[in-house]
Design an enzyme around this catalytic site. Structure first.
Site, PDB file in Angstrom:
ATOM      1  N   HIS A   1      46.317  37.573  51.075  1.00  0.00           N
ATOM      2  CA  HIS A   1      45.508  38.791  51.042  1.00  0.00           C
ATOM      3  C   HIS A   1      46.378  40.040  50.947  1.00  0.00           C
ATOM      4  O   HIS A   1      45.910  41.141  51.252  1.00  0.00           O
ATOM      5  CB  HIS A   1      44.627  38.869  52.294  1.00  0.00           C
ATOM      6  CG  HIS A   1      43.541  37.845  52.328  1.00  0.00           C
ATOM      7  ND1 HIS A   1      42.869  37.498  53.473  1.00  0.00           N
ATOM      8  CD2 HIS A   1      43.003  37.067  51.354  1.00  0.00           C
ATOM      9  CE1 HIS A   1      41.965  36.566  53.212  1.00  0.00           C
ATOM     10  NE2 HIS A   1      42.037  36.283  51.929  1.00  0.00           N
TER      11      HIS A   1
ATOM     12  N   ASN B   1      44.597  23.079  23.998  1.00  0.00           N
ATOM     13  CA  ASN B   1      44.529  24.527  23.792  1.00  0.00           C
ATOM     14  C   ASN B   1      45.902  25.183  23.915  1.00  0.00           C
ATOM     15  O   ASN B   1      46.351  25.900  23.020  1.00  0.00           O
ATOM     16  CB  ASN B   1      43.542  25.142  24.792  1.00  0.00           C
ATOM     17  CG  ASN B   1      43.458  26.658  24.661  1.00  0.00           C
ATOM     18  OD1 ASN B   1      44.276  27.379  25.214  1.00  0.00           O
ATOM     19  ND2 ASN B   1      42.490  27.140  23.923  1.00  0.00           N
TER      20      ASN B   1
ATOM     21  N   LYS C   1      42.800  35.682  43.171  1.00  0.00           N
ATOM     22  CA  LYS C   1      42.478  35.182  41.833  1.00  0.00           C
ATOM     23  C   LYS C   1      42.954  33.743  41.679  1.00  0.00           C
ATOM     24  O   LYS C   1      44.058  33.402  42.107  1.00  0.00           O
ATOM     25  CB  LYS C   1      43.202  36.055  40.795  1.00  0.00           C
ATOM     26  CG  LYS C   1      42.828  35.748  39.365  1.00  0.00           C
ATOM     27  CD  LYS C   1      41.679  36.629  38.936  1.00  0.00           C
ATOM     28  CE  LYS C   1      41.139  36.246  37.575  1.00  0.00           C
ATOM     29  NZ  LYS C   1      40.407  34.983  37.560  1.00  0.00           N
TER      30      LYS C   1
ATOM     31  N   LYS D   1      52.794  33.617  41.027  1.00  0.00           N
ATOM     32  CA  LYS D   1      52.652  33.878  39.588  1.00  0.00           C
ATOM     33  C   LYS D   1      52.160  35.308  39.353  1.00  0.00           C
ATOM     34  O   LYS D   1      52.718  36.041  38.527  1.00  0.00           O
ATOM     35  CB  LYS D   1      51.666  32.878  38.976  1.00  0.00           C
ATOM     36  CG  LYS D   1      51.478  33.027  37.476  1.00  0.00           C
ATOM     37  CD  LYS D   1      50.485  32.014  36.925  1.00  0.00           C
ATOM     38  CE  LYS D   1      51.027  30.615  36.928  1.00  0.00           C
ATOM     39  NZ  LYS D   1      50.191  29.670  36.159  1.00  0.00           N
TER      40      LYS D   1
ATOM     41  N   THR E   1      47.078  31.830  26.967  1.00  0.00           N
ATOM     42  CA  THR E   1      48.167  31.088  27.610  1.00  0.00           C
ATOM     43  C   THR E   1      49.209  30.651  26.588  1.00  0.00           C
ATOM     44  O   THR E   1      50.418  30.821  26.803  1.00  0.00           O
ATOM     45  CB  THR E   1      47.613  29.878  28.389  1.00  0.00           C
ATOM     46  OG1 THR E   1      46.592  30.318  29.281  1.00  0.00           O
ATOM     47  CG2 THR E   1      48.713  29.194  29.185  1.00  0.00           C
TER      48      THR E   1
ATOM     49  N   LYS F   1      42.589  29.398  44.812  1.00  0.00           N
ATOM     50  CA  LYS F   1      42.239  28.242  43.978  1.00  0.00           C
ATOM     51  C   LYS F   1      41.019  27.579  44.588  1.00  0.00           C
ATOM     52  O   LYS F   1      40.764  27.685  45.784  1.00  0.00           O
ATOM     53  CB  LYS F   1      43.395  27.234  43.926  1.00  0.00           C
ATOM     54  CG  LYS F   1      43.437  26.429  42.628  1.00  0.00           C
ATOM     55  CD  LYS F   1      43.944  27.268  41.473  1.00  0.00           C
ATOM     56  CE  LYS F   1      44.151  26.447  40.221  1.00  0.00           C
ATOM     57  NZ  LYS F   1      44.765  27.243  39.146  1.00  0.00           N
TER      58      LYS F   1
ATOM     59  N   SER G   1      43.051  37.387  32.109  1.00  0.00           N
ATOM     60  CA  SER G   1      41.941  37.416  33.062  1.00  0.00           C
ATOM     61  C   SER G   1      41.887  38.765  33.782  1.00  0.00           C
ATOM     62  O   SER G   1      40.810  39.298  34.063  1.00  0.00           O
ATOM     63  CB  SER G   1      42.096  36.294  34.085  1.00  0.00           C
ATOM     64  OG  SER G   1      41.726  35.052  33.527  1.00  0.00           O
TER      65      SER G   1
END
Length: 472
Positions: free
Chosen positions: A66, A235, A72, A96, A196, A108, A364
């Site tokens: 936090h 992808n 995220k 990251k 990505t 997550k 994002s």
């Protein structure tokens, strides 16, 4: 990464933090706070199947840090989802985001199911119920926690999530920002699909432009002429390979789970992808050599190896046989810790996953900003810029007495689209992060880019805690 019974992804990540902390002068209490998860939510809920039977499903959402809000991280649907895995992945998201300077904490989530065993109606029920459970405990919201797609989920599930969240919060004007990776029709962002893979390309391109690093590897600078092997043509692998090929490198092999293709003359990625989609694999592809045991391709000679499939692909067993000079971790955890030590000793550069596949979370972030501002990027200024460039070209034509062709004129006056701006922002993020990471590696006199990445991320998180007055 190993999948032994006693293996812990979360402990593995904490180990990386401890390794980085050895090169830093930080309060041990602060390091401990940075490592631990702030909030863990595990819950069970029933699913009524089409035949009237019930089953109980288990869901998770972990908010690791936090130090910045919102947090995220993706939501995955997999039989392997468990608390330790979700904690580990949430922790990786924290580092990251800090590494690429995206102002989120890490999180997550997941549901322990095999999504292939459920129909669309069941998956919608699961997704909406999962979302409602998060809403109950305030584990989702544009200012609190912003999920995204992950393994086993897609834009479809994100559309169900935002619809459910809006139904519970009709008065919230920024409700669309509760989740990213949405379809464009639901206020997603143009450029997210390839983000990505595009980020992987930007990261590798920056690495090969550093002259002294390439000299130590026995390589010239630049992408042109480099030989590349890609594992995985999903992808991320497809877009990585596409942009690498367009930059002048030669893709000499592509590996997939059901076989690979090797061609020393170079592979046309668009043609191979089209064949794969039509034939569900590479067998019978008219060019190159079909390799049944595609994992062998990882040990073929090349300049750059891009594992873009699964974790645990380069282990202590095959690491001594790797002939690539650079490994770009496009997938999550394709190189085990033991393997990385072997590769480091052999002088092979490993560009870590926590940096290289950060394109998804970066874009994002742009989608979240778009949702908060409630306007598409470029919409306000595009026509103004086009008119300004048109007048400028007219001035140049009058001064020189020469006219631009229609094609030249269209190319020069075209205003930036949302996709143009998104990819420009992504490029800037990846370029800055790489050079900051590499600078840290050299200043600390360490071999590992991964350790450097963790040092840089931890420094930035530590500053947040220090500025809050929590730690001196």
């Amino acid at each position: 990464m190993s999948k032994q019974k006693d293996y812990s992804l979360f402990n593995d990540v904490c180990g990386f933090v401890d390794d980085a902390a050895k090169h830093m002068n930080l309060n041990p209490g602060l390091i401990e706070q940075i490592k631990q998860c702030n909030s863990i939510y595990k819950f069970n809920f029933p699913l009524r199947n089409d035949d009237g039977t019930y089953e109980t499903l288990t869901g998770y959402r972990v908010q690791h840090s936090h130090h910045k809000l919102p947090v995220k991280g993706g939501i995955r649907y997999s039989e392997h989802v468990n608390e330790d895995e979700v904690k580990g992945l949430a922790a990786l998201m924290t580092y990251k985001c800090a590494l690429v300077n995206v102002p989120f904490g890490g999180a997550k989530g997941g549901v322990r199911i095999d999504p292939l065993k459920y129909n669309v109606n069941q998956l919608e029920k699961i997704t909406r119920r999962y979302t409602s459970e998060l809403i109950k405990k305030k584990f989702i919201g544009p200012a609190i926690d912003v999920p995204a797609p992950d393994y086993g989920t897609s834009a479809r599930e994100m559309a169900w999530i935002v619809d459910t969240f809006e139904a519970f919060n009709p008065e919230l004007i920024n409700a669309k920002g509760c989740v990213t990776g949405k379809p464009l029709s639901q206020h997603g962002i143009d450029g997210r699909t390839e983000a990505t893979g595009q980020g992987v390309f930007f990261g590798i391109r920056e690495a090969v432009e550093v002259e002294d690093d390439m000299k130590s590897l026995g390589l010239t600078t630049g992408m042109k002429g480099k030989t590349v092997i890609v594992q995985g043509l999903g992808n991320v692998g497809y877009y990585s390979a596409k942009y690498i090929e367009e930059a002048g490198a030669k893709i000499i092999a592509v590996a997939e789970w059901n076989g690979g293709i090797f061609d020393s003359e170079g592979i046309d990625i668009e043609a191979l992808k089209a064949y794969q989609l039509k034939n569900k694999g590479f067998k019978g592809y008219p060019k190159g050599e079909f390799v049944k045991d595609s994992k062998e391709l990882l040990t073929y000679e090349c300049d750059i190896l891009v594992p873009a499939a699964l974790e645990n692909q380069i282990t202590k067993e095959n690491a001594p046989k790797i002939k690539a000079k650079i490994i770009g971790e496009a997938a999550n955890g394709p190189v085990t810790q033991e393997a990385e030590r072997i590769l480091m000793e052999r002088g092979i550069m490993v560009i870590p996953d926590m940096y290289l596949n950060a394109g998804g979370v970066t874009v994002s972030y742009f989608e979240w900003l778009k949702n908060l501002s409630r306007v598409s990027f470029g919409k306000l200024e595009k026509r103004y810029d086009m008119e300004k460039y048109r007048k400028l070209l007219g001035t140049i034509e009058n001064a020189t007495g020469e006219e631009f062709t229609d094609q030249e004129r269209d190319a020069l006056i075209r205003g930036a689209s949302e996709r143009d701006l998104v990819l420009s922002g992504l490029e800037e993020t990846m370029v800055e992060a790489y050079h900051a990471m590499n600078k840290t590696r050299k200043e600390k006199n360490i071999k590992s880019l991964r350790t450097a990445a963790f040092i840089l991320a931890i420094e930035r998180i530590a500053i947040s805690y220090t500025d809050l007055g929590i730690f001196p």
